[in-house]
Design a protein around this motif. Structure first.
Motif, PDB file in Angstrom:
ATOM      1  N   LEU A  32       0.829  -1.211   0.000  1.00  0.00           N
ATOM      2  CA  LEU A  32       0.000   0.000   0.000  1.00  0.00           C
ATOM      3  C   LEU A  32       0.861   1.258   0.000  1.00  0.00           C
ATOM      4  CD1 LEU A  32      -2.748   1.418   0.221  1.00  0.00           C
ATOM      5  CD2 LEU A  32      -2.594   1.141   2.726  1.00  0.00           C
ATOM      6  N   LEU A  33       1.931   1.242   0.833  1.00  0.00           N
ATOM      7  CA  LEU A  33       2.818   2.400   0.891  1.00  0.00           C
ATOM      8  C   LEU A  33       3.501   2.636  -0.454  1.00  0.00           C
ATOM      9  CD1 LEU A  33       4.239   4.631   2.468  1.00  0.00           C
ATOM     10  CD2 LEU A  33       5.945   2.927   3.203  1.00  0.00           C
ATOM     11  N   GLU A  34       3.981   1.552  -1.065  1.00  0.00           N
ATOM     12  CA  GLU A  34       4.632   1.694  -2.372  1.00  0.00           C
ATOM     13  C   GLU A  34       3.651   2.212  -3.422  1.00  0.00           C
ATOM     14  OE1 GLU A  34       7.243  -0.974  -5.547  1.00  0.00           O
ATOM     15  OE2 GLU A  34       6.493  -1.861  -3.675  1.00  0.00           O
ATOM     16  N   GLY A  35       2.427   1.692  -3.386  1.00  0.00           N
ATOM     17  CA  GLY A  35       1.418   2.174  -4.316  1.00  0.00           C
ATOM     18  C   GLY A  35       1.089   3.637  -4.121  1.00  0.00           C
ATOM     19  N   LEU A  36       1.019   4.072  -2.820  1.00  0.00           N
ATOM     20  CA  LEU A  36       0.754   5.484  -2.531  1.00  0.00           C
ATOM     21  C   LEU A  36       1.878   6.379  -3.063  1.00  0.00           C
ATOM     22  CD1 LEU A  36      -0.691   5.427   1.104  1.00  0.00           C
ATOM     23  CD2 LEU A  36      -1.870   6.101  -0.992  1.00  0.00           C
ATOM     24  N   ARG A  37       3.094   5.921  -2.901  1.00  0.00           N
ATOM     25  CA  ARG A  37       4.223   6.742  -3.347  1.00  0.00           C
ATOM     26  C   ARG A  37       4.253   6.907  -4.871  1.00  0.00           C
ATOM     27  NH1 ARG A  37       8.860   4.226   0.727  1.00  0.00           N
ATOM     28  NH2 ARG A  37       8.424   5.638   2.503  1.00  0.00           N
ATOM     29  N   TYR A  38       3.812   5.897  -5.595  1.00  0.00           N
ATOM     30  CA  TYR A  38       3.755   6.027  -7.049  1.00  0.00           C
ATOM     31  C   TYR A  38       2.496   6.770  -7.505  1.00  0.00           C
ATOM     32  CZ  TYR A  38       7.696   2.839  -7.734  1.00  0.00           C
ATOM     33  OH  TYR A  38       8.937   2.270  -7.740  1.00  0.00           O
ATOM     34  N   GLY A  65      -5.001  20.397  -1.719  1.00  0.00           N
ATOM     35  CA  GLY A  65      -5.891  19.496  -0.988  1.00  0.00           C
ATOM     36  C   GLY A  65      -5.487  18.039  -1.139  1.00  0.00           C
ATOM     37  N   ILE A  66      -5.113  17.646  -2.361  1.00  0.00           N
ATOM     38  CA  ILE A  66      -4.656  16.272  -2.585  1.00  0.00           C
ATOM     39  C   ILE A  66      -3.396  15.992  -1.764  1.00  0.00           C
ATOM     40  CG2 ILE A  66      -3.684  14.705  -4.307  1.00  0.00           C
ATOM     41  CD1 ILE A  66      -5.546  15.986  -6.360  1.00  0.00           C
ATOM     42  N   THR A  67      -2.493  16.961  -1.737  1.00  0.00           N
ATOM     43  CA  THR A  67      -1.257  16.779  -0.976  1.00  0.00           C
ATOM     44  C   THR A  67      -1.545  16.657   0.519  1.00  0.00           C
ATOM     45  OG1 THR A  67      -0.122  18.132  -2.635  1.00  0.00           O
ATOM     46  CG2 THR A  67       1.044  17.722  -0.579  1.00  0.00           C
ATOM     47  N   LEU A  68      -2.453  17.488   1.019  1.00  0.00           N
ATOM     48  CA  LEU A  68      -2.810  17.412   2.433  1.00  0.00           C
ATOM     49  C   LEU A  68      -3.491  16.100   2.777  1.00  0.00           C
ATOM     50  CD1 LEU A  68      -4.080  21.023   3.273  1.00  0.00           C
ATOM     51  CD2 LEU A  68      -2.163  19.818   4.312  1.00  0.00           C
ATOM     52  N   THR A  69      -4.135  15.506   1.816  1.00  0.00           N
ATOM     53  CA  THR A  69      -4.793  14.217   2.053  1.00  0.00           C
ATOM     54  C   THR A  69      -3.783  13.069   2.059  1.00  0.00           C
ATOM     55  OG1 THR A  69      -6.803  15.038   0.999  1.00  0.00           O
ATOM     56  CG2 THR A  69      -6.572  12.651   1.224  1.00  0.00           C
ATOM     57  N   PHE A  70      -2.851  13.078   1.119  1.00  0.00           N
ATOM     58  CA  PHE A  70      -1.923  11.958   0.973  1.00  0.00           C
ATOM     59  C   PHE A  70      -0.733  12.041   1.929  1.00  0.00           C
ATOM     60  CE2 PHE A  70      -4.232  11.080  -2.839  1.00  0.00           C
ATOM     61  CZ  PHE A  70      -3.997   9.747  -3.117  1.00  0.00           C
ATOM     62  N   PRO A 115      -0.127  13.153   5.153  1.00  0.00           N
ATOM     63  CA  PRO A 115      -0.182  12.557   6.500  1.00  0.00           C
ATOM     64  C   PRO A 115      -0.289  11.034   6.471  1.00  0.00           C
ATOM     65  CG  PRO A 115      -1.630  14.462   6.350  1.00  0.00           C
ATOM     66  CD  PRO A 115      -1.186  14.147   4.959  1.00  0.00           C
ATOM     67  N   LEU A 116      -1.100  10.502   5.536  1.00  0.00           N
ATOM     68  CA  LEU A 116      -1.237   9.051   5.435  1.00  0.00           C
ATOM     69  C   LEU A 116       0.083   8.413   5.035  1.00  0.00           C
ATOM     70  CD1 LEU A 116      -3.058   6.545   5.427  1.00  0.00           C
ATOM     71  CD2 LEU A 116      -3.630   7.081   3.041  1.00  0.00           C
ATOM     72  N   HIS A 117       0.753   9.014   4.096  1.00  0.00           N
ATOM     73  CA  HIS A 117       2.039   8.483   3.635  1.00  0.00           C
ATOM     74  C   HIS A 117       3.077   8.527   4.745  1.00  0.00           C
ATOM     75  CE1 HIS A 117       6.090   9.511   2.028  1.00  0.00           C
ATOM     76  NE2 HIS A 117       5.880   8.426   1.313  1.00  0.00           N
ATOM     77  N   THR A 118       3.121   9.614   5.488  1.00  0.00           N
ATOM     78  CA  THR A 118       4.113   9.747   6.564  1.00  0.00           C
ATOM     79  C   THR A 118       3.817   8.780   7.701  1.00  0.00           C
ATOM     80  OG1 THR A 118       4.361  12.087   6.007  1.00  0.00           O
ATOM     81  CG2 THR A 118       5.178  11.382   8.150  1.00  0.00           C
ATOM     82  N   ALA A 119       2.537   8.622   8.020  1.00  0.00           N
ATOM     83  CA  ALA A 119       2.170   7.692   9.103  1.00  0.00           C
ATOM     84  C   ALA A 119       2.568   6.265   8.745  1.00  0.00           C
ATOM     85  CB  ALA A 119       0.667   7.790   9.368  1.00  0.00           C
ATOM     86  N   LEU A 120       2.287   5.868   7.514  1.00  0.00           N
ATOM     87  CA  LEU A 120       2.676   4.518   7.088  1.00  0.00           C
ATOM     88  C   LEU A 120       4.193   4.360   7.075  1.00  0.00           C
ATOM     89  CD1 LEU A 120       0.146   3.797   4.180  1.00  0.00           C
ATOM     90  CD2 LEU A 120       0.273   2.636   6.400  1.00  0.00           C
TER      91      LEU A 120
END
Length: 893
Positions: free
Chosen positions: A8-14, A112-117, A119-124
């Motif tokens: 999931l983290l790898e998918g989010l980063r791409y 807005g997209i950046t603010l959404t992704f 925190p989730l990306h950093t937490a993971l």
């Protein structure tokens, strides 16, 4: 569980940078297509958002550098995500800095997209730290993340909630502009600021006042661009605007020709095959390189592929992609379709223009009409660009990104898309910045051409006034100006091209470094793949250059197409009614009933004109210039329709009969006849194409021009030149009269038909016209009153009204407007001496005067036996108090 979270983290980063990039570009495209612009430019707001975007981009770059510095547990997906986000925000920063009317929702959405992704990306990322990095790395990384988060929130707030104060000096909109004159520095009101304009400083005002006057070329371009912008604004978006061109579809697409439609489909297939070749050729070159490498390796005695066969396959693919392969087939298939479109478009434009009414042809310049017809090809060119250039190049870029990413990894995909994006952005920005120099060069070129053309075409005037040196110096200055403007424009182009190729070279270098790393360090690819990458990159230059210049080429084609679209959408104001019947000529009885007419619906030309013309009568229309005489003839020939009232011929309203059948019974001799650049014979025969040569000769004899034509170098086969310029004014009018005589019309309209002939020729033409008008209703417009004294009736037109109606003798006796016009034309003004006055009176006596008219006193002597003694008595009464006689205008009939 951990594995799934890692995926999931790898998918989010791409996915995150890809979504960010696609969303921002989609918003820009949508805003551009729907013409969405910010109504006011808030400079403070834009500056703050610019700085915040800069900080956000820097934070991503700083995390990349930090990751490279520590290199603890750093994966490819993290580096790619950070670098891609930095590039996206750098692109947003560059576009916002160039935009004066940004659409804020595209930036707010990205934030807005950046603010959404984020925190989730950093937490993971914190939870899945399988290979912990030093605490210092983590602390610095979190601090950078916190700074970016704060900038994101601040930028989002400014995008949504910033409002300029009402009293600020940067108020926008015409409603906030002063309606008064702006005072100059000295307190005067010389500096006039127009309503809705923006006040400028003294330097800008000086530039405005010293600006060169607008040339014809600039004015033409400006009017077309304003027309296009107005149509685009009324449409609301580019899609609706594009639909306005749908009337050209039947001329572009062969709707009724199945064979040509099949040709067009095959052309599309050829282009798709060509897209495939763009992938196969670099790949095949890699295969050839690989087979050659394996064949020269002493450890590899047996190769799975024969290099000779692979070379032949490569040569075959290159042949198919060359001008002797698919390109030749595509051009051969497309040529009939292209020629159909060109022929159909030109014929449709010409047919439409020639069927428009007199109002259009009187108000439109010939050059505009010819330019519009010639620019009809811009419609087909624009369609070719969209269908056979835009689509294939778009496919090439998409395939290149997918192919290179699949073969060389995600890093190569990032390099490809970044290079393409910044190449296109820098190219379009360079084109936009060079607009001023390009326009200056175009204006200088037009000015040089105008000066050269006017000087050479007006050589007689130049030589007569001894201005050869002036024209030489003027042309030399124009050439020097054009050369200097050309230098500035060309240097600008060179700089733009250098910048474009620097971007391409940087992308290629990055891709090659990546390939070398993979060959030498990772051993994931071999040397043949390096050749594939090098070849493929060379093929990307053409589509990137195409997209860079797409906006400029489409804009130019749209301006050219707009000229034709405006004309094609023009509807004639004089048209046949549905199911109209043909005109049936009976005797030529013409009635004008309370006719009102205006050309522009502002100034009324005719006001309640009413008169009745019996069959076979000759009606003369006289009056001062602009009184409405020629307008009566145009209405009768139905070049225009009346505003109010009726015009009837033999009881038939001219608006209720077929236009062409009506004009078939009317013959016209205009004041300024226009001949075609053809022989005299064909110009006269134009009135009746089936007339024999003998009939043409008889018509010319009746018009007293036959002997002159025989004296020409080639007789009746002599070409008269453009618009008949090789003929004198008298010869031109007599050819026009011969043309009318040959037509043998039922109703004759003569508009100053003898204004350019001498007295002797006039008498011959008058006799010919009397024969032509015998038993025909004839209308004559004349300023030379001696030509209409035998008319059955004379109508005096004044300010659009019939002032007087009668015969020549009756109007003279009435002493009204006609008598005044007659006296001014016929009477002579003798010198102010006693001897000349006596001489004039003796001449009056010698000619047995019937009438003596003195202009000053309107004294009329009607006795036929007046003698010199009576004339002397009348002249004696004309003495002024000073003892000198007034000028006496005497007409002796």
């Amino acid at each position: 569980m951990v594995v799934s979270l890692l995926g999931l983290l790898e998918g989010l980063r791409y996915a995150f940078p890809a979504l960010l990039f696609v969303f921002f570009l989609s918003c820009l495209a949508h805003a551009s297509c729907t013409l969405q612009k910010q109504t006011a430019v808030h400079s403070h707001r834009r500056a703050i958002v610019l700085y915040l975007l800069l900080v956000i981009a820097v934070t991503y770059a700083a995390q990349c550098i930090l990751s490279l510095a520590y290199w603890y547990g750093v994966k490819q997906d993290r580096m790619l995500s950070l670098l891609a986000c930095a590039l996206v925000y750098a692109l947003e920063l560059a576009i916002l800095s160039d935009s004066q009317d940004p659409v804020w929702y595209s930036y707010a959405g990205s934030l807005g997209i950046t603010l959404t992704f984020e925190p989730l990306h950093t937490a993971l990322s914190l939870r899945l730290r399988t290979n912990p990095s030093p605490e210092s790395f983590l602390v610095v990384d979190l601090l950078i993340f916190a700074a970016r988060l704060a900038c994101l929130v601040a930028a989002l707030i400014f995008c949504f909630s910033w409002h300029e104060p009402e009293s600020s000096g940067s108020q926008d909109g015409n409603e906030h502009q002063s309606l008064l004159r702006s005072k100059a520095a000295d307190g005067s009101e010389d500096a006039l600021i127009a309503y809705g304009a923006t006040e400028t400083n003294s330097d800008e005002a000086t530039k405005l006042t010293t600006k060169d006057p607008e040339s014809d070329w600039e004015r033409s371009q400006r009017l077309v661009e304003e027309q296009r912008d107005k149509r685009l604004k009324d449409s609301g978006n580019w899609f609706t605007y594009a639909q306005s061109f749908k009337l050209f579809v039947p001329y572009i697409w062969p709707v009724n020709n199945r064979r040509l439609q099949i040709h067009a489909v095959l052309v599309g297939l050829c282009m798709l095959v060509n897209n495939g070749l763009n992938v196969l050729i670099p790949n095949q070159l890699g295969v050839v390189t690989k087979t050659l490498t394996e064949s020269t390796n002493p450890d590899n005695h047996i190769t799975s592929l024969n290099p000779w066969i692979q070379v032949l396959i490569f040569a075959g693919l290159k042949l198919c992609a060359s001008e002797a392969g698919l390109s030749l087939l595509r051009q051969r298939l497309w040529l009939p379709v292209e020629q159909y479109s060109e022929r159909a478009m030109v014929e449709a434009a010409h047919s439409h223009i020639i069927n428009l009414d007199a109002h259009f042809h009187d108000t439109k310049s010939l050059s505009d009409m010819l330019m519009a017809i010639q620019h009809g090809e811009s419609i087909t060119k624009m369609l070719d660009t969209m269908c056979f250039a835009l689509l294939p190049n778009l496919i090439d870029l998409g395939v290149a990104f997918i192919y290179l990413t699949a073969k060389f990894g995600a890093w190569e995909g990032l390099i490809t898309i970044s290079t393409a994006t910044f190449f296109i952005y820098l190219s379009t920005a360079a084109i936009a910045r060079s607009r001023a120099t390009r326009q200056a060069y175009s204006k200088a070129w037009y000015e040089e051409w105008y000066i050269m053309n006017s000087g050479l075409s007006g050589w007689t005037t130049v030589a007569s006034f001894n201005q050869v040196e002036y024209e030489t110096n003027r042309f030399s200055a124009a050439v020097q100006d054009r050369i200097s403007k050309s230098k500035a424009y060309i240097l600008n182009v060179f700089q733009s091209q250098a910048l474009q190729y620097l971007v391409l070279s940087a992308g290629l270098l990055a891709g090659l470094f990546l390939a070398v790393w993979k060959v030498t360090q990772e051993h994931s690819i071999d040397a043949s793949d390096f050749v594939v990458l090098l070849t493929y990159w060379s093929q990307l230059v053409a589509p990137l250059n195409f997209f860079a210049g797409l906006g400029k080429s489409v804009n130019r084609d749209l301006i050219d197409a707009e000229r034709l679209l405006e004309i094609m959408e023009t509807k004639p104001k004089v048209v046949n009614k549905p199911n109209v019947s043909a005109f049936h000529f009976k005797s030529g009885h013409v009635e004008f009933k309370d006719v009102h007419f205006s050309y522009d619906k502002k100034k009324e030309i005719l006001r309640g004109v009413s008169f009745d013309v019996l069959p076979g009568q000759t009606i003369a229309l006289v009056g001062h210039t602009g009184a409405g005489k020629s307008s009566i003839l145009k209405l009768l020939n139905r070049f225009y329709d009346v505003t109010e009232g009726q015009i009837k011929i033999d009881g038939q309203d001219v608006r209720d009969v077929d236009l062409h059948s009506l004009r078939a019974h009317i013959g016209v001799v205009p004041q300024n006849p226009v001949l075609f650049n053809d022989s005299v014979l064909d110009n006269v025969r134009y009135a009746r194409l089936d007339a024999s040569d003998e009939e043409v000769y008889n018509a010319c004899k009746a018009a007293a021009i036959h002997d002159h034509i025989i004296g020409f170098s080639d007789g009746y086969n002599t070409r008269v030149g453009e618009r008949g310029m090789k003929l004198s004014g008298g010869e031109l009018q007599r050819v026009a009269i011969a043309r009318a005589i040959l037509k043998q019309p039922s109703i004759v309209l003569l508009d100053e038909a003898t204004s350019a002939v001498d007295t002797e020729t006039e008498s011959k033409i008058q006799e010919a016209l009397r024969r032509l008008g015998r038993n025909r209703t004839t209308f004559i417009v004349a300023h030379r009153l001696s030509t209409i004294i035998n008319a059955d009736r004379i109508l005096v037109v004044n300010n659009g009204e019939i002032l007087e109606d009668g015969t020549h003798e009756g109007l003279i006796s009435a002493g009204g407007k006609y008598a005044d016009l007659w006296s001014k034309q016929i009477f002579t003004t003798p010198k102010d001496t006693q001897e000349d006055d006596d001489s004039a009176l003796e001449d009056c006596h010698s000619k047995s005067t019937n009438n003596l008219v003195v202009s000053e006193t309107r004294l009329e002597l009607t006795q036929a036996d007046n003698n010199a003694h009576n004339c002397d008595e009348e002249a004696a009464q004309m003495k002024t108090p000073s003892g000198r006689k007034n000028e006496v205008r005497i007409y002796c009939q």
